[in-house]
Design a protein around this motif. Structure first.
Motif, PDB file in Angstrom:
ATOM      1  N   TYR A 255       0.667  -1.162   0.025  1.00  0.00           N
ATOM      2  CA  TYR A 255       0.144   0.078  -0.018  1.00  0.00           C
ATOM      3  C   TYR A 255       0.869   1.446   0.040  1.00  0.00           C
ATOM      4  N   VAL A 256       1.826   1.210   0.845  1.00  0.00           N
ATOM      5  CA  VAL A 256       2.602   2.417   1.075  1.00  0.00           C
ATOM      6  C   VAL A 256       3.457   2.800  -0.349  1.00  0.00           C
ATOM      7  N   MET A 257       4.081   1.814  -0.805  1.00  0.00           N
ATOM      8  CA  MET A 257       4.876   1.884  -2.110  1.00  0.00           C
ATOM      9  C   MET A 257       3.998   2.322  -3.410  1.00  0.00           C
ATOM     10  N   ARG A 258       2.694   1.854  -3.478  1.00  0.00           N
ATOM     11  CA  ARG A 258       1.814   2.225  -4.507  1.00  0.00           C
ATOM     12  C   ARG A 258       1.275   3.596  -4.188  1.00  0.00           C
ATOM     13  N   PHE A 259       1.215   3.947  -3.115  1.00  0.00           N
ATOM     14  CA  PHE A 259       0.642   5.449  -2.531  1.00  0.00           C
ATOM     15  C   PHE A 259       1.827   6.298  -3.036  1.00  0.00           C
ATOM     16  N   LEU A 260       3.128   6.050  -2.606  1.00  0.00           N
ATOM     17  CA  LEU A 260       4.240   6.972  -3.031  1.00  0.00           C
ATOM     18  C   LEU A 260       4.417   6.973  -4.483  1.00  0.00           C
ATOM     19  N   LEU A 261       4.352   6.028  -5.426  1.00  0.00           N
ATOM     20  CA  LEU A 261       4.223   6.009  -6.737  1.00  0.00           C
ATOM     21  C   LEU A 261       3.445   6.958  -7.292  1.00  0.00           C
ATOM     22  N   GLY A 262       2.168   7.013  -6.692  1.00  0.00           N
ATOM     23  CA  GLY A 262       1.060   7.864  -7.305  1.00  0.00           C
ATOM     24  C   GLY A 262       1.498   9.319  -7.127  1.00  0.00           C
ATOM     25  N   LEU A 263       2.061   9.331  -5.804  1.00  0.00           N
ATOM     26  CA  LEU A 263       2.419  10.944  -5.333  1.00  0.00           C
ATOM     27  C   LEU A 263       3.714  11.617  -6.364  1.00  0.00           C
ATOM     28  N   ALA A 264       4.392  10.605  -6.665  1.00  0.00           N
ATOM     29  CA  ALA A 264       5.767  10.719  -7.678  1.00  0.00           C
ATOM     30  C   ALA A 264       5.168  11.155  -9.033  1.00  0.00           C
ATOM     31  N   GLU A 265       4.101  10.225  -9.350  1.00  0.00           N
ATOM     32  CA  GLU A 265       3.814  10.713 -10.909  1.00  0.00           C
ATOM     33  C   GLU A 265       2.930  11.521 -10.799  1.00  0.00           C
ATOM     34  N   ALA A 266       2.050  12.120 -10.103  1.00  0.00           N
ATOM     35  CA  ALA A 266       1.065  13.097  -9.994  1.00  0.00           C
ATOM     36  C   ALA A 266       1.548  14.342 -10.778  1.00  0.00           C
ATOM     37  N   GLY A 267       0.787  14.626 -11.995  1.00  0.00           N
ATOM     38  CA  GLY A 267       1.381  15.832 -12.833  1.00  0.00           C
ATOM     39  C   GLY A 267       1.723  15.619 -13.944  1.00  0.00           C
ATOM     40  N   PHE A 268       2.264  14.441 -14.145  1.00  0.00           N
ATOM     41  CA  PHE A 268       2.736  14.162 -15.457  1.00  0.00           C
ATOM     42  C   PHE A 268       2.001  14.351 -16.588  1.00  0.00           C
ATOM     43  N   PHE A 269       0.642  13.345 -16.652  1.00  0.00           N
ATOM     44  CA  PHE A 269      -0.035  13.527 -17.567  1.00  0.00           C
ATOM     45  C   PHE A 269      -0.847  15.129 -17.869  1.00  0.00           C
ATOM     46  N   PRO A 270      -1.411  15.445 -16.641  1.00  0.00           N
ATOM     47  CA  PRO A 270      -2.055  16.988 -16.888  1.00  0.00           C
ATOM     48  C   PRO A 270      -0.953  17.829 -17.320  1.00  0.00           C
ATOM     49  N   GLY A 271       0.083  17.548 -16.918  1.00  0.00           N
ATOM     50  CA  GLY A 271       1.308  18.709 -17.243  1.00  0.00           C
ATOM     51  C   GLY A 271       1.366  18.677 -18.663  1.00  0.00           C
ATOM     52  N   VAL A 272       1.560  17.368 -19.170  1.00  0.00           N
ATOM     53  CA  VAL A 272       1.947  17.162 -20.769  1.00  0.00           C
ATOM     54  C   VAL A 272       0.396  17.682 -21.534  1.00  0.00           C
ATOM     55  N   ILE A 273      -0.690  17.494 -21.205  1.00  0.00           N
ATOM     56  CA  ILE A 273      -2.026  18.096 -21.788  1.00  0.00           C
ATOM     57  C   ILE A 273      -1.826  19.536 -21.723  1.00  0.00           C
ATOM     58  N   LEU A 274      -1.428  20.270 -20.700  1.00  0.00           N
ATOM     59  CA  LEU A 274      -1.369  21.601 -20.512  1.00  0.00           C
ATOM     60  C   LEU A 274      -0.140  22.076 -21.408  1.00  0.00           C
ATOM     61  N   TYR A 275       0.880  21.403 -21.426  1.00  0.00           N
ATOM     62  CA  TYR A 275       2.060  21.694 -22.156  1.00  0.00           C
ATOM     63  C   TYR A 275       1.710  21.834 -23.888  1.00  0.00           C
ATOM     64  N   LEU A 276       0.961  20.981 -24.078  1.00  0.00           N
ATOM     65  CA  LEU A 276       0.598  20.927 -25.485  1.00  0.00           C
ATOM     66  C   LEU A 276      -0.576  21.970 -25.960  1.00  0.00           C
ATOM     67  N   THR A 277      -0.933  22.655 -25.066  1.00  0.00           N
ATOM     68  CA  THR A 277      -1.694  24.182 -25.104  1.00  0.00           C
ATOM     69  C   THR A 277      -0.879  25.061 -25.511  1.00  0.00           C
ATOM     70  N   TYR A 278       0.391  24.987 -25.204  1.00  0.00           N
ATOM     71  CA  TYR A 278       1.335  26.207 -25.476  1.00  0.00           C
ATOM     72  C   TYR A 278       1.828  26.009 -26.749  1.00  0.00           C
ATOM     73  N   TRP A 279       1.741  24.863 -27.527  1.00  0.00           N
ATOM     74  CA  TRP A 279       2.377  24.780 -28.867  1.00  0.00           C
ATOM     75  C   TRP A 279       1.357  24.411 -30.007  1.00  0.00           C
ATOM     76  N   TYR A 280       0.107  23.828 -29.426  1.00  0.00           N
ATOM     77  CA  TYR A 280      -0.902  23.853 -30.620  1.00  0.00           C
ATOM     78  C   TYR A 280      -2.422  24.316 -30.260  1.00  0.00           C
ATOM     79  N   PRO A 281      -3.029  24.938 -31.398  1.00  0.00           N
ATOM     80  CA  PRO A 281      -4.271  25.276 -31.244  1.00  0.00           C
ATOM     81  C   PRO A 281      -5.190  24.423 -31.167  1.00  0.00           C
ATOM     82  N   SER A 282      -6.590  24.268 -30.630  1.00  0.00           N
ATOM     83  CA  SER A 282      -7.545  23.476 -30.207  1.00  0.00           C
ATOM     84  C   SER A 282      -7.674  22.572 -31.488  1.00  0.00           C
ATOM     85  N   HIS A 283      -7.924  23.209 -32.618  1.00  0.00           N
ATOM     86  CA  HIS A 283      -8.335  22.442 -33.928  1.00  0.00           C
ATOM     87  C   HIS A 283      -7.288  21.350 -34.411  1.00  0.00           C
TER      88      HIS A 283
END
Length: 438
Positions: free
Chosen positions: A122-150
């Motif tokens: 349980y502890v290791m899986r919790f820490l893995l989630g804590l470490a990875e938090a922000g990667f996916f939404p960070g990349v989605i946000l990052y793509l808005t800096y380079w590409y228009p919505s269409h």
């Protein structure tokens, strides 16, 4: 929009369009291979516990409920740090923050080798989630800096095929490691899997520091004309978006509707991601290598479908039905998989349909909130939707595990996941078409 290069003031519309296409093509070839590989590593380290389960539960005497809770508790840590992580990324830049995320999650994923008790799991899986938090939404946000919505439907789909490709690569790789390496240096096959599959994340974290650029202005590989073209398109889109204070994000009904829709789809995603090897084993396939090879089929088909549907959504500038129809197909595939759970061929056909439908909804979903959010509100809104939606990653494996212990079958859990996909499809139709079909 058209653009006139400073080096060709009298350029024709056809020349402007050609210049625009070549510029975005250059951006895609520079950014997407690296981001794609990072997501493959991310998803592999997140769900390889589904393969470890084939040996780990017997070695450590864990129940299905312990496994389901441990697999899902990852998303509690993920939920707690998601929004702060994305706001930090928006302020300090994607390069160093994404690298930090990848290196820390790689170290923790490798440390799963030391798990011996449910509490440690349980502890290791919790820490893995804590470490990875922000990667996916960070990349989605990052793509808005380079590409228009269409253009983001196709690009987001390309990025998110990393989920499918991690299944195509990770399934056979995990199966081979667990089949071939048990006992080497005294480690079990599932322990070797955690060790070896952590290495790509550590290496890619260093590569991100070297190669990724935070903003268009930082890209030395773009000419001044190309930079101005990109900046003009992004600025024009930002001016047409809804600008809200950070606090308003938490009171905006569209954000909460988006989170609920995403929750429904993530229920399906992690139901398949964490339980696919077990479902295949139920049909009579027992060797981990054979199970790994079979997982290539649904994930490979899903990768193709994700790209084709992303292109179609951009071409027709239509979002909602491109989400609803795959979601319904995912529900049907899950239901059929229960009907043929003792026939490997028909079960694999059903699981392939389920994977195509479920995985195709995800990149297309992200065209909804990114169509109307910008700036700090986008950073917080994307993170809020992703963190709340990913709580389904906790609920889904725990519920399926608990139901499997209670009924000695995964069928009831698949019914729950199919119902969730259906609800997500219906809620998607509540999003105003004029808001997102751009």
């Amino acid at each position: 929009m058209s653009y006139t290069s400073s080096t060709s003031i009298a350029a024709s519309p056809e020349q402007n369009l050609s210049f625009e296409e070549s510029t975005f093509r250059k951006v895609t070839w520079r950014l997407m291979p690296l981001l794609f590989l990072c997501y493959v590593a991310s998803y592999l380290d997140r769900v390889n516990v589904g393969f470890a389960k084939l040996q780990m539960l017997q070695d450590l005497k864990f129940s299905e409920t312990v496994y389901g809770l441990g697999a899902g508790i990852f998303f509690i840590g993920y939920f707690l740090f998601e929004i702060p992580s994305n706001i930090i990324l928006h302020k300090v830049g994607a390069r160093m923050w994404i690298a930090r995320i990848m290196i820390t999650w790689g170290l923790i994923s490798g440390a799963m080798v030391f798990v011996t008790t449910p509490q440690m799991f349980y502890v290791m899986r919790f820490l893995l989630g804590l470490a990875e938090a922000g990667f996916f939404p960070g990349v989605i946000l990052y793509l808005t800096y380079w590409y228009p919505s269409h253009r983001r439907g196709k690009i987001t789909a390309l990025f998110m095929t990393g989920i499918a490709i991690s299944g195509v690569i990770g399934g056979p790789l995990s199966g081979w490691i667990m089949h071939s390496l048990p006992g080497v240096f005294g480690y079990a096959g599932w322990q070797w899997m955690f060790i070896l599959e952590a290495v790509p994340s550590l290496v890619l974290g260093v590569v991100v520091i070297v190669l990724l650029k935070d903003r268009i202005r930082d890209a030395h590989w773009l000419s001044e004309d190309e930079k101005r073209l990109l900046e003009s398109q992004i600025e024009a889109e930002q001016s047409g978006k809804e600008h809200m204070a950070l606090g308003q994000v938490f009171r905006d009904g569209k954000i909460w509707l988006g989170a609920l829709i995403y929750f429904c789809f993530v229920m399906g995603l992690y139901g398949v991601g964490f339980w696919l090897p077990t479902i295949i084993k139920t049909t009579g396939v027992t060797d981990p290598l054979d199970i790994g090879l079979l997982t290539m089929i649904p994930y490979g088909a899903a990768a193709i479908a994700m790209i084709l549907l992303g292109r179609s959504a951009d071409m027709y500038r239509e979002r909602r039905w491109h989400i609803v129809i795959p979601a319904l197909l995912g529900a049907v595939g899950l239901l059929f998989s229960t009907a043929y759970d003792h026939n490997t061929l028909l079960a694999m056909a059903s699981l392939t349909l389920a994977a195509i439908g479920i995985l195709s909804t995800l990149p297309l979903f992200w065209s909804l909130p990114t169509a109307f959010l910008s700036g700090a509100a986008a950073a917080a809104g994307i993170a809020l939707i992703n963190s709340l939606g990913n709580l389904a990653g906790f609920v889904s494996p725990f519920v399926v595990g608990w139901l499997k212990d209670a009924t000695q079958s995964t069928n009831t859990g698949m019914y729950v996941l199919a119902g969730s996909m259906l609800l997500g499809a219906l809620l998607t139709l509540a999003v105003p078409a004029k808001l997102v079909n751009k």
